[in-house]
Design a protein around this motif. Structure first.
Motif, PDB file in Angstrom:
ATOM      1  N   UNK A  26       0.830  -1.202   0.000  1.00 26.78           N
ATOM      2  CA  UNK A  26       0.000   0.000   0.000  1.00 26.78           C
ATOM      3  C   UNK A  26       0.868   1.256   0.000  1.00 26.78           C
ATOM      4  N   UNK A  27       1.939   1.247   0.792  1.00 23.41           N
ATOM      5  CA  UNK A  27       2.798   2.427   0.877  1.00 23.41           C
ATOM      6  C   UNK A  27       3.568   2.665  -0.424  1.00 23.41           C
ATOM      7  N   UNK A  28       3.926   1.599  -1.113  1.00 19.37           N
ATOM      8  CA  UNK A  28       4.697   1.752  -2.348  1.00 19.37           C
ATOM      9  C   UNK A  28       3.811   2.003  -3.563  1.00 19.37           C
ATOM     10  N   UNK A  29       2.497   1.978  -3.394  1.00 21.43           N
ATOM     11  CA  UNK A  29       1.581   2.258  -4.494  1.00 21.43           C
ATOM     12  C   UNK A  29       1.734   3.699  -4.974  1.00 21.43           C
ATOM     13  N   UNK A  30       1.874   4.642  -4.057  1.00 21.76           N
ATOM     14  CA  UNK A  30       1.983   6.052  -4.426  1.00 21.76           C
ATOM     15  C   UNK A  30       3.237   6.341  -5.256  1.00 21.76           C
ATOM     16  N   UNK A  31       4.437   5.874  -4.851  1.00 23.45           N
ATOM     17  CA  UNK A  31       5.605   6.105  -5.712  1.00 23.45           C
ATOM     18  C   UNK A  31       5.461   5.459  -7.091  1.00 23.45           C
ATOM     19  N   UNK A  32       4.828   4.311  -7.159  1.00 21.82           N
ATOM     20  CA  UNK A  32       4.631   3.661  -8.457  1.00 21.82           C
ATOM     21  C   UNK A  32       3.723   4.504  -9.344  1.00 21.82           C
ATOM     22  N   UNK A  33       2.696   5.102  -8.773  1.00 25.86           N
ATOM     23  CA  UNK A  33       1.805   5.971  -9.538  1.00 25.86           C
ATOM     24  C   UNK A  33       2.528   7.245  -9.976  1.00 25.86           C
ATOM     25  N   UNK A  34       3.420   7.756  -9.148  1.00 26.30           N
ATOM     26  CA  UNK A  34       4.197   8.943  -9.512  1.00 26.30           C
ATOM     27  C   UNK A  34       5.100   8.653 -10.701  1.00 26.30           C
ATOM     28  N   UNK A  35       5.732   7.497 -10.718  1.00 33.84           N
ATOM     29  CA  UNK A  35       6.589   7.113 -11.850  1.00 33.84           C
ATOM     30  C   UNK A  35       5.771   6.997 -13.123  1.00 33.84           C
ATOM     31  N   UNK A  36       4.584   6.423 -13.028  1.00 37.65           N
ATOM     32  CA  UNK A  36       3.704   6.315 -14.194  1.00 37.65           C
ATOM     33  C   UNK A  36       3.307   7.689 -14.723  1.00 37.65           C
ATOM     34  N   UNK A  37       3.009   8.614 -13.823  1.00 33.69           N
ATOM     35  CA  UNK A  37       2.626   9.968 -14.237  1.00 33.69           C
ATOM     36  C   UNK A  37       3.780  10.677 -14.917  1.00 33.69           C
ATOM     37  N   UNK A  38       4.994  10.489 -14.411  1.00 32.74           N
ATOM     38  CA  UNK A  38       6.172  11.113 -15.013  1.00 32.74           C
ATOM     39  C   UNK A  38       6.419  10.546 -16.405  1.00 32.74           C
ATOM     40  N   UNK A  39       6.238   9.255 -16.573  1.00 35.57           N
ATOM     41  CA  UNK A  39       6.412   8.646 -17.893  1.00 35.57           C
ATOM     42  C   UNK A  39       5.357   9.130 -18.874  1.00 35.57           C
ATOM     43  N   UNK A  40       4.153   9.413 -18.396  1.00 32.47           N
ATOM     44  CA  UNK A  40       3.073   9.851 -19.268  1.00 32.47           C
ATOM     45  C   UNK A  40       3.283  11.284 -19.762  1.00 32.47           C
ATOM     46  N   UNK A  42       6.478  13.714 -19.271  1.00 27.76           N
ATOM     47  CA  UNK A  42       7.762  14.059 -18.655  1.00 27.76           C
ATOM     48  C   UNK A  42       8.074  15.557 -18.659  1.00 27.76           C
ATOM     49  N   UNK A  43       7.574  16.293 -19.635  1.00 28.60           N
ATOM     50  CA  UNK A  43       7.864  17.727 -19.695  1.00 28.60           C
ATOM     51  C   UNK A  43       7.323  18.484 -18.500  1.00 28.60           C
ATOM     52  N   UNK A  44       6.080  18.204 -18.162  1.00 28.81           N
ATOM     53  CA  UNK A  44       5.447  18.886 -17.036  1.00 28.81           C
ATOM     54  C   UNK A  44       6.175  18.574 -15.742  1.00 28.81           C
ATOM     55  N   UNK A  45       6.478  17.323 -15.543  1.00 25.25           N
ATOM     56  CA  UNK A  45       7.140  16.952 -14.294  1.00 25.25           C
ATOM     57  C   UNK A  45       8.597  17.388 -14.271  1.00 25.25           C
ATOM     58  N   UNK A  46       9.191  17.594 -15.431  1.00 25.14           N
ATOM     59  CA  UNK A  46      10.527  18.178 -15.476  1.00 25.14           C
ATOM     60  C   UNK A  46      10.509  19.603 -14.964  1.00 25.14           C
ATOM     61  N   UNK A  47       9.484  20.354 -15.356  1.00 29.31           N
ATOM     62  CA  UNK A  47       9.344  21.730 -14.870  1.00 29.31           C
ATOM     63  C   UNK A  47       9.107  21.735 -13.364  1.00 29.31           C
ATOM     64  N   UNK A  48       8.277  20.814 -12.884  1.00 27.90           N
ATOM     65  CA  UNK A  48       8.021  20.714 -11.444  1.00 27.90           C
ATOM     66  C   UNK A  48       9.308  20.357 -10.700  1.00 27.90           C
TER      67      UNK A  48
END
Length: 66
Positions: A26-40, A42-48
């Motif tokens: 359960x705790x590692x679900x959030x980092x896995x979702x963050x990695x998926x969002x960055x892959x989807x 990458x430009x936006x999360x690069x700015x962040x």
């Protein structure tokens, strides 16, 4: 330094208790979702990430000058 170590210790205790209560999956679900969002989008999360890096740099500079 002691304050930083205290904060780190508190964080680790909270993480350990949360892992015991909810489980590591359960705790590692959030980092896995963050990695998926960055892959989807990458430009936006690069700015962040650049913004976060600049905020950390500003904090370090303000501590250094104090």
């Amino acid at each position: 330094m002691a304050g930083w170590l205290w904060s780190l210790g508190t964080l680790l205790v909270a993480l350990g208790l949360a892992a015991h209560l909810f489980g590591w999956d359960t705790l590692l679900w959030l980092p896995a979702q963050a990695v998926e969002a960055i892959r989807a989008d990458p430009g936006t999360y690069g700015v962040v990430a650049l913004g976060v890096a600049l905020m950390v740099l500003a904090r370090l500079i303000s501590r250094w000058r104090s």
